[in-house]
Design a protein around this motif. Structure first.
Motif, PDB file in Angstrom:
ATOM      1  N   GLN A 183      16.726  27.510  53.399  1.00 19.96           N
ATOM      2  CA  GLN A 183      15.784  28.850  52.866  1.00 19.96           C
ATOM      3  C   GLN A 183      14.201  28.832  52.471  1.00 19.96           C
ATOM      4  O   GLN A 183      13.664  29.499  52.529  1.00 19.96           O
ATOM      5  CB  GLN A 183      16.842  29.665  52.611  1.00 19.96           C
ATOM      6  CG  GLN A 183      16.425  29.203  50.829  1.00 19.96           C
ATOM      7  CD  GLN A 183      17.809  28.091  50.918  1.00 19.96           C
ATOM      8  OE1 GLN A 183      18.390  27.484  52.016  1.00 19.96           O
ATOM      9  NE2 GLN A 183      18.222  28.612  49.658  1.00 19.96           N
ATOM     10  N   TYR A 184      14.621  27.051  52.288  1.00 15.61           N
ATOM     11  CA  TYR A 184      12.879  27.032  51.769  1.00 15.61           C
ATOM     12  C   TYR A 184      11.643  26.743  52.425  1.00 15.61           C
ATOM     13  O   TYR A 184      10.895  25.781  52.234  1.00 15.61           O
ATOM     14  CB  TYR A 184      13.421  25.738  50.429  1.00 15.61           C
ATOM     15  CG  TYR A 184      13.937  26.316  49.203  1.00 15.61           C
ATOM     16  CD1 TYR A 184      13.747  27.224  49.104  1.00 15.61           C
ATOM     17  CD2 TYR A 184      15.192  25.728  49.210  1.00 15.61           C
ATOM     18  CE1 TYR A 184      14.821  28.116  47.320  1.00 15.61           C
ATOM     19  CE2 TYR A 184      15.976  26.150  47.907  1.00 15.61           C
ATOM     20  CZ  TYR A 184      15.737  27.187  47.309  1.00 15.61           C
ATOM     21  OH  TYR A 184      16.993  27.536  45.885  1.00 15.61           O
ATOM     22  N   TYR A 185      12.152  26.047  53.872  1.00 15.26           N
ATOM     23  CA  TYR A 185      11.047  25.245  54.742  1.00 15.26           C
ATOM     24  C   TYR A 185      10.787  27.242  55.897  1.00 15.26           C
ATOM     25  O   TYR A 185      10.653  28.075  55.098  1.00 15.26           O
ATOM     26  CB  TYR A 185      11.613  24.886  55.961  1.00 15.26           C
ATOM     27  CG  TYR A 185      12.289  24.101  55.907  1.00 15.26           C
ATOM     28  CD1 TYR A 185      11.740  22.705  55.629  1.00 15.26           C
ATOM     29  CD2 TYR A 185      13.999  23.969  56.148  1.00 15.26           C
ATOM     30  CE1 TYR A 185      12.218  20.856  55.588  1.00 15.26           C
ATOM     31  CE2 TYR A 185      14.575  22.048  55.693  1.00 15.26           C
ATOM     32  CZ  TYR A 185      13.842  21.135  55.640  1.00 15.26           C
ATOM     33  OH  TYR A 185      13.739  19.856  54.777  1.00 15.26           O
ATOM     34  N   ASN A 186       9.434  26.558  56.037  1.00 14.16           N
ATOM     35  CA  ASN A 186       8.873  27.678  56.479  1.00 14.16           C
ATOM     36  C   ASN A 186       8.041  27.076  57.422  1.00 14.16           C
ATOM     37  O   ASN A 186       7.682  25.546  57.583  1.00 14.16           O
ATOM     38  CB  ASN A 186       7.634  28.352  55.353  1.00 14.16           C
ATOM     39  CG  ASN A 186       6.858  27.816  55.111  1.00 14.16           C
ATOM     40  OD1 ASN A 186       7.290  26.651  54.267  1.00 14.16           O
ATOM     41  ND2 ASN A 186       5.286  27.614  55.544  1.00 14.16           N
ATOM     42  N   TYR A 187       7.321  27.364  58.368  1.00 13.17           N
ATOM     43  CA  TYR A 187       6.648  26.702  60.200  1.00 13.17           C
ATOM     44  C   TYR A 187       5.971  27.321  60.894  1.00 13.17           C
ATOM     45  O   TYR A 187       5.481  28.123  60.219  1.00 13.17           O
ATOM     46  CB  TYR A 187       7.644  27.440  61.498  1.00 13.17           C
ATOM     47  CG  TYR A 187       9.418  26.948  60.662  1.00 13.17           C
ATOM     48  CD1 TYR A 187      10.209  25.366  60.783  1.00 13.17           C
ATOM     49  CD2 TYR A 187      10.415  27.806  59.686  1.00 13.17           C
ATOM     50  CE1 TYR A 187      11.501  24.851  60.401  1.00 13.17           C
ATOM     51  CE2 TYR A 187      11.384  27.629  59.736  1.00 13.17           C
ATOM     52  CZ  TYR A 187      11.776  26.126  59.517  1.00 13.17           C
ATOM     53  OH  TYR A 187      13.052  26.074  59.028  1.00 13.17           O
ATOM     54  N   THR A 188       5.273  26.194  61.411  1.00 12.80           N
ATOM     55  CA  THR A 188       3.894  26.748  61.687  1.00 12.80           C
ATOM     56  C   THR A 188       3.766  26.407  63.616  1.00 12.80           C
ATOM     57  O   THR A 188       4.270  24.921  63.374  1.00 12.80           O
ATOM     58  CB  THR A 188       2.450  26.363  61.013  1.00 12.80           C
ATOM     59  OG1 THR A 188       2.472  24.610  61.304  1.00 12.80           O
ATOM     60  CG2 THR A 188       1.904  26.407  60.018  1.00 12.80           C
ATOM     61  N   HIS A 189       3.719  27.414  63.733  1.00 15.93           N
ATOM     62  CA  HIS A 189       4.159  27.422  66.039  1.00 15.93           C
ATOM     63  C   HIS A 189       2.761  27.309  66.271  1.00 15.93           C
ATOM     64  O   HIS A 189       1.836  27.609  66.659  1.00 15.93           O
ATOM     65  CB  HIS A 189       5.316  28.156  65.857  1.00 15.93           C
ATOM     66  CG  HIS A 189       6.470  28.470  65.218  1.00 15.93           C
ATOM     67  ND1 HIS A 189       7.666  28.401  65.754  1.00 15.93           N
ATOM     68  CD2 HIS A 189       6.699  29.543  63.786  1.00 15.93           C
ATOM     69  CE1 HIS A 189       8.197  28.243  64.799  1.00 15.93           C
ATOM     70  NE2 HIS A 189       7.692  29.965  64.303  1.00 15.93           N
ATOM     71  N   PHE A 190       3.542  26.323  67.439  1.00 20.25           N
ATOM     72  CA  PHE A 190       2.576  25.880  68.567  1.00 20.25           C
ATOM     73  C   PHE A 190       2.370  27.551  69.338  1.00 20.25           C
ATOM     74  O   PHE A 190       1.027  27.367  70.379  1.00 20.25           O
ATOM     75  CB  PHE A 190       1.883  24.553  68.933  1.00 20.25           C
ATOM     76  CG  PHE A 190       3.244  24.058  70.386  1.00 20.25           C
ATOM     77  CD1 PHE A 190       2.302  24.482  71.625  1.00 20.25           C
ATOM     78  CD2 PHE A 190       4.088  23.899  69.618  1.00 20.25           C
ATOM     79  CE1 PHE A 190       3.804  23.838  72.056  1.00 20.25           C
ATOM     80  CE2 PHE A 190       5.359  23.850  70.883  1.00 20.25           C
ATOM     81  CZ  PHE A 190       5.884  23.758  72.230  1.00 20.25           C
ATOM     82  N   LEU A 191       3.599  28.115  69.683  1.00 15.17           N
ATOM     83  CA  LEU A 191       3.355  29.502  70.423  1.00 15.17           C
ATOM     84  C   LEU A 191       3.904  30.206  70.398  1.00 15.17           C
ATOM     85  O   LEU A 191       3.148  30.358  68.603  1.00 15.17           O
ATOM     86  CB  LEU A 191       4.760  29.419  70.472  1.00 15.17           C
ATOM     87  CG  LEU A 191       5.480  27.748  72.307  1.00 15.17           C
ATOM     88  CD1 LEU A 191       7.068  27.960  72.168  1.00 15.17           C
ATOM     89  CD2 LEU A 191       4.976  27.743  73.300  1.00 15.17           C
ATOM     90  N   GLY A 192       2.664  31.178  70.883  1.00 16.38           N
ATOM     91  CA  GLY A 192       2.453  32.669  70.529  1.00 16.38           C
ATOM     92  C   GLY A 192       3.610  33.457  69.593  1.00 16.38           C
ATOM     93  O   GLY A 192       4.805  32.547  70.295  1.00 16.38           O
ATOM     94  N   SER A 193       3.593  34.229  69.262  1.00 16.96           N
ATOM     95  CA  SER A 193       4.260  35.159  68.626  1.00 16.96           C
ATOM     96  C   SER A 193       4.970  36.188  69.940  1.00 16.96           C
ATOM     97  O   SER A 193       4.979  36.194  70.889  1.00 16.96           O
ATOM     98  CB  SER A 193       3.697  36.727  67.712  1.00 16.96           C
ATOM     99  OG  SER A 193       3.179  36.796  68.593  1.00 16.96           O
ATOM    100  N   PRO A 194       6.812  35.998  69.307  1.00 12.06           N
ATOM    101  CA  PRO A 194       7.529  36.571  70.997  1.00 12.06           C
ATOM    102  C   PRO A 194       7.472  37.654  70.987  1.00 12.06           C
ATOM    103  O   PRO A 194       6.409  38.908  69.877  1.00 12.06           O
ATOM    104  CB  PRO A 194       8.909  36.405  69.764  1.00 12.06           C
ATOM    105  CG  PRO A 194       8.546  36.562  68.983  1.00 12.06           C
ATOM    106  CD  PRO A 194       7.421  35.307  68.502  1.00 12.06           C
ATOM    107  N   ASN A 195       7.540  38.137  71.787  1.00  7.26           N
ATOM    108  CA  ASN A 195       6.970  39.280  72.526  1.00  7.26           C
ATOM    109  C   ASN A 195       7.821  40.938  72.539  1.00  7.26           C
ATOM    110  O   ASN A 195       8.679  40.428  70.969  1.00  7.26           O
ATOM    111  CB  ASN A 195       7.168  40.072  74.401  1.00  7.26           C
ATOM    112  CG  ASN A 195       8.467  39.400  74.492  1.00  7.26           C
ATOM    113  OD1 ASN A 195      10.076  39.838  73.510  1.00  7.26           O
ATOM    114  ND2 ASN A 195       8.540  39.163  75.601  1.00  7.26           N
ATOM    115  N   SER A 196       7.253  42.147  72.075  1.00  6.92           N
ATOM    116  CA  SER A 196       8.133  43.530  71.582  1.00  6.92           C
ATOM    117  C   SER A 196       9.627  42.918  70.986  1.00  6.92           C
ATOM    118  O   SER A 196      10.423  44.118  70.727  1.00  6.92           O
ATOM    119  CB  SER A 196       7.607  44.410  72.011  1.00  6.92           C
ATOM    120  OG  SER A 196       7.979  44.752  73.558  1.00  6.92           O
ATOM    121  N   LEU A 197      10.752  42.574  72.750  1.00  2.00           N
ATOM    122  CA  LEU A 197      11.605  42.568  72.355  1.00  2.00           C
ATOM    123  C   LEU A 197      12.082  42.287  71.278  1.00  2.00           C
ATOM    124  O   LEU A 197      13.380  42.331  70.590  1.00  2.00           O
ATOM    125  CB  LEU A 197      12.577  41.924  73.960  1.00  2.00           C
ATOM    126  CG  LEU A 197      11.626  43.011  74.651  1.00  2.00           C
ATOM    127  CD1 LEU A 197      12.838  41.989  76.518  1.00  2.00           C
ATOM    128  CD2 LEU A 197      12.386  44.148  74.631  1.00  2.00           C
TER     129      LEU A 197
END
Length: 277
Positions: A183-197
């Motif tokens: 629960q203490y981790y956070n993440y930076t993604h190279f992929l974009g945010s997921p779609n509206s689904l």
């Protein structure tokens, strides 16, 4: 009119009685696939002592995974073997790695257990120093002179994928032998945010610190394979919604009838006072 009223009351009472007869016990179907073992942990460049955890996934609600003991665990860093031994904690294996990081090379995990062999491969990517990157948090001074901060669990569109651990008063320091602090981790993604689904829940951590309070930031490099795996996991967990019930089936990198992801990660560590952020 009275006849209609009578039938309405009768219908309502029938529904109410049928609801009362329902069993209040909730039943859960067992998973369709039963795995031999699950793998957690890997190799990091910050500490010489390394940890890998092996367990048998649970098939019942409320039953914890069982530890897997007496396995042979070896990691080859493309130069030599790193031999893991089981600690006094069942299922937790440790080794000392005195080798220098072997960047852009494959690290091969081999597990032998119950007359079966399982393997996994990950590549060590060099981390970009924290001072040369954007910090995934926001800090501002408030009217009382203390500092309010927000750490979003997920941010998107970064050039390189990374995992972060940010600790301060009340948040423990990162420890490679502990596997219960996700629960203490956070993440930076190279992929974009997921779609509206896949709705993005407002997952974040807020803090308030004095100007001289210290924040410790750990930044972990991720291979593209591990970053893709984490993204798929979050599609089933953090970003699941009413219209996203079709499972993504996140695939780890462990061969055979096993689950999980064996990783190798480069780590940068920095400390700042709240007023310096």
């Amino acid at each position: 009119m009275k006849k209609q009223h009578y039938f309405f009351v009768l219908f309502f009472c029938t529904i109410l009685l049928s609801a009362c007869k329902k069993d209040d016990k909730i039943s859960f179907d067992k998973p369709k696939h039963e795995y031999d073992l699950a793998v957690e942990g890997g190799i990091n460049t910050l500490t010489k002592t390394q940890f890998i955890k092996l367990s048998k996934p649970s098939l019942s609600l409320g039953v914890m995974p069982a530890a897997i003991s007496k396995a042979v665990v070896i990691v080859n860093d493309s130069k030599s073997d790193i031999i893991f031994k089981e600690t006094t904690t069942p299922g937790l294996y440790t080794a000392t790695n005195n080798n220098s990081p072997n960047y852009n090379k494959a690290y091969l995990l081999t597990i032998t257990y119950n007359k079966k062999t399982y393997t996994a491969v990950d590549t060590l990517r060099q981390v970009v120093n924290i001072v040369d990157d954007f910090l995934p948090l926001k800090v501002k001074i408030n009217s009382s002179g203390s500092y309010d901060g927000t750490i979003p669990k997920h941010t998107f569109g970064y050039l390189n994928p990374n995992k972060w651990w940010i600790n301060y008063t009340g948040i423990p320091a990162w420890n490679p032998s502990k596997f219960d602090g996700v629960q203490y981790y956070n993440y930076t993604h190279f992929l974009g945010s997921p779609n509206s689904l896949y709705p993005l829940n407002n997952l974040k951590r807020d803090f308030n610190l004095l100007s001289e309070d210290v924040i410790t930031i750990y930044k972990f490099s991720l291979s593209k394979g591990y970053a893709r795996y984490l993204y798929d996991v979050f599609l089933e967990t953090d970003w699941s919604g009413l219209f996203s019930s079709v499972p993504v089936n996140a695939q780890g990198n462990v061969s055979g009838n096993a689950q999980g992801y064996f990783y190798v990660t480069d780590i940068d560590l920095r400390r700042y006072k709240a007023k310096e952020l």
